[in-house]
Scaffold this active site. Sequence first.
Site, mmCIF file in Angstrom:
data_model
loop_
_atom_site.group_PDB
_atom_site.id
_atom_site.type_symbol
_atom_site.label_atom_id
_atom_site.label_comp_id
_atom_site.label_asym_id
_atom_site.label_seq_id
_atom_site.Cartn_x
_atom_site.Cartn_y
_atom_site.Cartn_z
ATOM 1 N N SER A 1 0.818 -1.216 0.000
ATOM 2 C CA SER A 1 0.000 0.000 0.000
ATOM 3 C C SER A 1 0.849 1.263 0.000
ATOM 4 O O SER A 1 0.317 2.370 -0.039
ATOM 5 C CB SER A 1 -0.954 0.007 1.209
ATOM 6 O OG SER A 1 -0.225 -0.132 2.423
ATOM 7 N N HIS B 1 -40.683 24.011 -9.943
ATOM 8 C CA HIS B 1 -40.842 23.185 -11.160
ATOM 9 C C HIS B 1 -40.120 23.817 -12.346
ATOM 10 O O HIS B 1 -40.524 23.633 -13.488
ATOM 11 C CB HIS B 1 -42.314 22.976 -11.509
ATOM 12 C CG HIS B 1 -43.155 22.584 -10.340
ATOM 13 N ND1 HIS B 1 -43.290 21.282 -9.918
ATOM 14 C CD2 HIS B 1 -43.887 23.326 -9.471
ATOM 15 C CE1 HIS B 1 -44.074 21.243 -8.854
ATOM 16 N NE2 HIS B 1 -44.450 22.467 -8.555
ATOM 17 N N SER C 1 -14.719 25.975 -27.752
ATOM 18 C CA SER C 1 -14.921 24.747 -28.510
ATOM 19 C C SER C 1 -13.894 24.697 -29.619
ATOM 20 O O SER C 1 -13.493 25.724 -30.157
ATOM 21 C CB SER C 1 -16.334 24.751 -29.102
ATOM 22 O OG SER C 1 -16.390 23.895 -30.217
ATOM 23 N N LYS D 1 -18.655 29.427 -29.056
ATOM 24 C CA LYS D 1 -18.888 28.781 -27.753
ATOM 25 C C LYS D 1 -18.048 29.319 -26.606
ATOM 26 O O LYS D 1 -16.878 29.637 -26.773
ATOM 27 C CB LYS D 1 -18.584 27.283 -27.883
ATOM 28 C CG LYS D 1 -19.654 26.528 -28.614
ATOM 29 C CD LYS D 1 -20.786 26.221 -27.675
ATOM 30 C CE LYS D 1 -21.785 25.324 -28.351
ATOM 31 N NZ LYS D 1 -22.214 24.249 -27.527
ATOM 32 N N ASN E 1 -17.953 27.700 -22.847
ATOM 33 C CA ASN E 1 -18.600 26.643 -22.066
ATOM 34 C C ASN E 1 -18.292 26.719 -20.569
ATOM 35 O O ASN E 1 -17.173 27.013 -20.187
ATOM 36 C CB ASN E 1 -18.159 25.270 -22.582
ATOM 37 C CG ASN E 1 -18.561 25.046 -24.017
ATOM 38 O OD1 ASN E 1 -19.599 25.551 -24.462
ATOM 39 N ND2 ASN E 1 -17.750 24.329 -24.763
ATOM 40 N N GLU F 1 -19.662 22.185 -14.879
ATOM 41 C CA GLU F 1 -20.039 20.845 -15.357
ATOM 42 C C GLU F 1 -19.173 19.763 -14.708
ATOM 43 O O GLU F 1 -19.651 18.690 -14.345
ATOM 44 C CB GLU F 1 -19.931 20.774 -16.886
ATOM 45 C CG GLU F 1 -21.033 21.566 -17.575
ATOM 46 C CD GLU F 1 -20.830 21.687 -19.080
ATOM 47 O OE1 GLU F 1 -20.028 20.942 -19.659
ATOM 48 O OE2 GLU F 1 -21.498 22.559 -19.678
ATOM 49 N N TYR G 1 -9.262 -6.332 12.951
ATOM 50 C CA TYR G 1 -8.666 -5.859 11.706
ATOM 51 C C TYR G 1 -8.658 -6.955 10.639
ATOM 52 O O TYR G 1 -8.383 -8.110 10.914
ATOM 53 C CB TYR G 1 -7.216 -5.379 11.938
ATOM 54 C CG TYR G 1 -6.544 -4.926 10.652
ATOM 55 C CD1 TYR G 1 -6.709 -3.631 10.193
ATOM 56 C CD2 TYR G 1 -5.807 -5.818 9.868
ATOM 57 C CE1 TYR G 1 -6.146 -3.220 8.988
ATOM 58 C CE2 TYR G 1 -5.239 -5.416 8.671
ATOM 59 C CZ TYR G 1 -5.412 -4.102 8.237
ATOM 60 O OH TYR G 1 -4.855 -3.711 7.044
#
Length: 460
Positions: free
Chosen positions: A23, A156, A277, A283, A285, A290, A317
Amino acid sequence: MADLWGGRFTKATDQEVFDFNESLSFDKRLYRCDIEGSLAHAKMLGKQGIISAEEAESIVSGLKSILADIENGTLTFGPQYEDIHSFVEANLIDRIGDAGKKLHTGRSRNDQVALDMKLYTRTELDKVNELLNVLQKTLLDLIKANKETYMPGFTHLQKAQPVTLAHYLSAYLEMFLRDSERLCDIRKRLNRCPLGSGALAGTTYPLDRDFVAKELLFDEATTNSMDSVSDRDYLIEFLSALSVIMMHLSRFSEEMILFNSNEYRFVEMDDAFSTGSSIMPQKKNPDIAELVRGKTGRVYGDLMALLTIMKGIPLAYNKDMQEDKEAAFDAMDTVKSCLHLFTGMLSTVTFRKDVMEKSAMNGFTNATDAADYLVVKGVPFRDAHGIIGRIVLTCIEKNCSIEDLSLAELKEICPVFEEDVYDAISLKTCVNKRNTKGGPGSEAFEEAVQFYEKRILLDK
Ligand code: ARG
């Protein structure tokens, strides 16, 4: 390969087994916590006379030199070590010889890793709280500057009633304040020290667990050794709080994306926080928003991974628990970068007040207030609702707003209307009359702002 268990074995570990088992490649980031824990343990062993004072001193200076060398880049994590604990111990023995072999007295890697993860998580939790605090302050500045910026409120996703931008942003501030509160609650439960639990059943050495707990700034030592080495609840709680933070950021991102669209144009993202873009020159963006929305799924996934890892583990463990790390680290890293970038995006966004206000004026957001106007004049609410409904229908036919109708036209539908209706249904009146606690009205809102100011300062 440097095995810690040579005595009982007649063969070296198979290389593939070693690679599968190791690890260090991901727990190396625990080095500082591991060394801090070992420093406290060594001091306690010396103080209790379990090792000599000279041995304790030599271990302490050896550990400090390892820490310094890792931080200045002269000591790197060689692939021959299984995990961060064996890496530090082996290096200590290389540096100080036999005294180094005594560090692990009265300790197991099981309570050691339980401690390291708690120390690491506690620091990360504090960092997330600091980032939340910066976001909260950014929001508060925007709130104070936009008490008179009007915008439509939605239900809504349909225009419902007008609010102010300040009131809208405060809804998110509330969420982020709750997030801080949640982190503080989790921190209290997390802050108990597991070191001294041994492999699972404590130890026969006269350890001073309270001393170690205090050294490492824990509130107290844990009370059951079997639970202590196999408890990852605090991580699950932290990841679930991180998931909630991401859910809040994702909702906010979704609205920023929507409001930044050509259709809404309520906000404009700064060029530095937008992308273009490769094919469509027009564009711009909102990639940051996002990505934050997208990364929410990833953090939920990390929480689900951890819950699933833990669900069938018998006491105490088991090696399954090593799998907590990559998921937990991923969630911590992701949330920190999302909080930081989202705050940057928010502090540079332009709110198009004119567009918001115009939008609030269209779409009959004052229809409820028009009905309330009639109620004040003695019309029962249900009747008033029907009358305004008919007025809205007329407006839709004429392609206008309620306030565009003349008094004569209004009176034709209901004679109760008087000249004062225009003031009663103006945008400002609609918002500022709503003074119930928590509402957008100026008086009620002023109280909320004072509350936020106190809360945010307190959380510093
Ligand atoms: N690398 C291990 C982990 O992350 C450390 C504890 C190992 N303990 C053991 N008994 N194998 O969980």
